[in-house]
Design an enzyme around this catalytic site. Structure first.
Site, PDB file in Angstrom:
ATOM      1  CB  CYS A  88      42.757  33.337  46.386  1.00  0.00           C
ATOM      2  SG  CYS A  88      41.517  32.113  46.528  1.00  0.00           S
ATOM      3  CB  CYS A  91      48.145  35.788  48.580  1.00  0.00           C
ATOM      4  SG  CYS A  91      48.408  36.179  50.159  1.00  0.00           S
ATOM      5  CG  HIS A  92      48.206  31.770  45.570  1.00  0.00           C
ATOM      6  ND1 HIS A  92      48.623  31.916  46.738  1.00  0.00           N
ATOM      7  CD2 HIS A  92      46.913  32.434  46.548  1.00  0.00           C
ATOM      8  CE1 HIS A  92      48.632  30.931  46.957  1.00  0.00           C
ATOM      9  NE2 HIS A  92      47.674  31.425  47.619  1.00  0.00           N
ATOM     10  CG  MET A 129      46.902  28.022  52.818  1.00  0.00           C
ATOM     11  SD  MET A 129      46.798  29.451  51.215  1.00  0.00           S
ATOM     12  CE  MET A 129      44.951  28.351  50.776  1.00  0.00           C
ATOM     13  CG  HIS A 368      52.679  47.720  48.112  1.00  0.00           C
ATOM     14  ND1 HIS A 368      52.022  47.453  47.784  1.00  0.00           N
ATOM     15  CD2 HIS A 368      51.775  49.172  49.095  1.00  0.00           C
ATOM     16  CE1 HIS A 368      50.356  47.901  47.704  1.00  0.00           C
ATOM     17  NE2 HIS A 368      50.503  48.537  48.825  1.00  0.00           N
ATOM     18  CG  HIS A 410      51.940  49.656  53.786  1.00  0.00           C
ATOM     19  ND1 HIS A 410      50.910  50.834  53.732  1.00  0.00           N
ATOM     20  CD2 HIS A 410      51.229  48.657  53.087  1.00  0.00           C
ATOM     21  CE1 HIS A 410      49.967  51.265  53.243  1.00  0.00           C
ATOM     22  NE2 HIS A 410      49.475  50.122  52.179  1.00  0.00           N
TER      23      HIS A 410
END
Length: 585
Positions: A88, A91-92, A129, A368, A410
């Site tokens: 997790c 993402c979070h 999610m 990124h 990307h």
């Protein structure tokens, strides 16, 4: 860079909404619709990309007890923390403050309650999610565990400062004891550094003979390899923030120094401006959020700079802005440091690190990876969840343009080539869709095409990680290793630069590898040799499956050779010394 777990695709949007509606009023569901660009729908490829485990899973952390949170035993809390950092945190965020996913701090989760959170975790959401329980990735018991865990205060990872770095710093062979001249017969400029992701090693491979020179112990899951300006020293950094310095002049190239600059990291680079050859190195950390400048001969940490600060758009404080890509300017004694969550590009003047000067350029959030244009004046960096490319002028020290592209760009370092109609372009593929964006980069001879998408190509599909060309080539290669279709993830698309409108040719790289098992065989990161007449691909399977490197003749697009060796375990990124040293891509 690469995930350790690949969740299956999220359940359809209507099923997710229906599952939520079963336990909540419709108004409550409506409130959870994505409301800004940090919560856009995620593609299956993006979910895979973000699902990588964090090295912080084993780091000691302080547990804060929230009396309002549902009860958990210490064993339950420890297990939930492990699951969170494995699945997790990408993402979070480490502190659950939100990154590409929403915040999961107690002020958000406690009002929702355990029942709501269990359904949300089990069935997923339209905003991207994953459906952890219905996909089989979590059990019902684990879902209950996670629903309670995210109502507790996030455990705080330790900081990692100069004292901690110095404890990890090792000079294995001091500079005065290293070779005074090259002690081997290898064509160093055509050596490849190949990441053996799951063994914590890199393979040093002779690009001429295709033989492995040495397997060098490194940090876990090396993210990138970079070269000193002279081309003598190879620097690699693992996801665990360990940097290894490898001397290519040794009879058998091996480690001469190492250091850890944090608990999780992604980027390393060395000084390239005239007069600073091999003088300094820099590394950026995910945790703690900071960058570290080091001695280029020994990796001795010299200066640590925190990156916590305000976001470029809403001007809100962010406690966990991770350092993404770093490049070295060829125009000034500066490192270009890209801070992910705040969307700030920092030009770090290393001419006097005791009086460090940092120019802050607001670009776009979720910075990124990226690379230089063919002139090396402009840095093209992907703000991936903002769906933009930022062009930064390294000569004048300013933002040139924010360019809208496809979904979740990307590029790796991107690909430079001369378009037959539009002149010099830099290109990127996308995680979230099948497009390839070609951006004009010549404001002098082609001003009408500069800093905009001049052409959009259609590739095989989403899930692209790297795109590549070479000044001596007439081809453009795009991989798609995170595409859910094995036929696409196990092959690459090749475009003829002279005739881009005819579409792409598919090369069945995994099939050419001839691996006799049921491994994933994801094909990733095209990389040219120095001459620009060969392209190398990693065929990446699981740790207990056979992998390989496939070499293609760039002129004929035919298989040239396959490199197989029991030591080539989970090969992913690979970097040619000359092309990496000189920023040729």
């Amino acid at each position: 860079m690469f995930p350790t777990r690949i969740p299956t695709r999220p359940i359809p949007r209507l099923l997710a909404v229906a599952a939520l509606a079963a336990v909540l009023p419709l108004a409550a569901v409506a409130q959870d619709k994505p409301d800004d660009e940090t919560h856009k729908d995620l593609s299956p490829a993006e979910v895979k990309y973000q699902a990588a485990g964090s090295p912080l899973v084993d780091a000691p952390m302080h547990q804060s007890t929230n009396p309002k949170a549902p009860p958990m035993t210490q064993a339950e809390f420890d297990l939930a923390r492990k699951i969170y950092f494995e699945r997790c945190a990408g993402c979070h965020g480490v502190l659950r403050k939100g990154a590409t996913g929403k915040p999961l701090t107690p002020d958000v989760t406690l009002p929702k309650g355990t029942d709501y959170l269990k359904v949300f975790i089990a069935y997923g959401s339209p905003a991207g999610m994953p459906n952890w329980q219905t996909s089989g990735e979590m059990t019902e018991k684990e879902v209950d565990l996670m629903a309670r865990y995210i109502q507790h205060d996030p455990p705080m990872p330790p900081e990692f400062g100069m004292a901690e770095m110095k404890q990890t710093w090792k000079v294995i062979i001091p500079p005065d004891q290293r070779p005074k001249k090259k002690m081997n017969s290898y064509n160093i400029e055509n050596i490849f550094s190949t990441t053996l992701r799951d063994t914590g090693e890199v393979a040093i491979i002779d690009g001429d003979t295709k033989q492995i020179i040495n397997i060098v112990k490194t940090g876990y899951a090396v993210h990138i390899s970079r070269l000193s300006k002279s081309g003598r020293y190879l620097f690699v950094i693992g996801r665990d923030a360990k940097i290894n310095m490898i001397d290519l002049w040794m009879a058998k190239p091996d480690n001469v120094a190492e250091v850890r600059v944090g608990l999780e990291a992604r980027s390393v680079e060395t000084s390239k401006y005239k007069g600073y050859d091999d003088k300094l190195a820099i590394a950026g950390s995910y945790w703690p959020p900071q960058f570290t400048i080091m001695n280029g001969d020994t990796l001795e940490p010299l200066k640590i700079v925190a990156t916590r600060g305000m976001t470029v758009d809403t001007q809100e404080y962010h406690p966990e802005p991770r350092v993404a890509s770093i490049v070295a300017s060829h125009f000034k004694p500066e490192f270009v440091v890209n801070v992910k969550e705040t969307g700030q590009t920092l030009l770090v003047d290393y001419s006097n690190i005791d009086a460090l000067k940092v120019t802050t350029i607001g670009t776009a959030r979720f910075l990124h990876d990226g690379g230089l244009d063919s002139s090396k004046r402009y840095f093209m960096v992907a703000a991936n969840n903002s769906n933009k490319i930022a062009a930064v002028d390294l000569k004048d020290g300013k933002l040139t343009k924010l360019i809208d592209v496809g979904k979740i760009p990307h590029p790796g370092r991107g690909a430079n080539f001369v378009h037959p109609k539009y002149g010099p372009v830099w290109s990127t593929g996308h995680l979230g869709d099948e497009t390839i964006a070609l951006i004009g980069t010549d404001p002098v001879k082609h001003p009408q095409n500069a800093w905009k998408v001049v052409q959009t190509l259609k590739g095989q599909g989403g899930g692209a990680l790297f795109i590549k060309s070479h000044p001596k080539s007439t081809h453009l290669y795009s991989d798609t290793p995170l595409n859910p279709d094995p036929k696409i993830s196990q092959s690459v698309a090749v475009f003829d630069i002279k005739n881009l409108d005819k579409g792409y040719t598919v090369l069945p790289i995994a099939e050419w590898a001839g691996l006799n098992d049921d491994g994933a065989k994801r094909v990733t990161q095209p990389e040219y040799n120095k001459a620009g007449d060969e392209v190398w691909f990693a065929v990446w399977s699981a740790k207990n499956k056979q992998s390989a490197l496939v070499v293609v003749d760039d002129k004929t697009l035919k298989l040239k050779t396959v490199i197989k060796d029991p030591r080539l375990i989970t090969p992913t990124g690979h970097f040619n010394v000359y092309n990496t040293q000189h920023d040729v891509y």
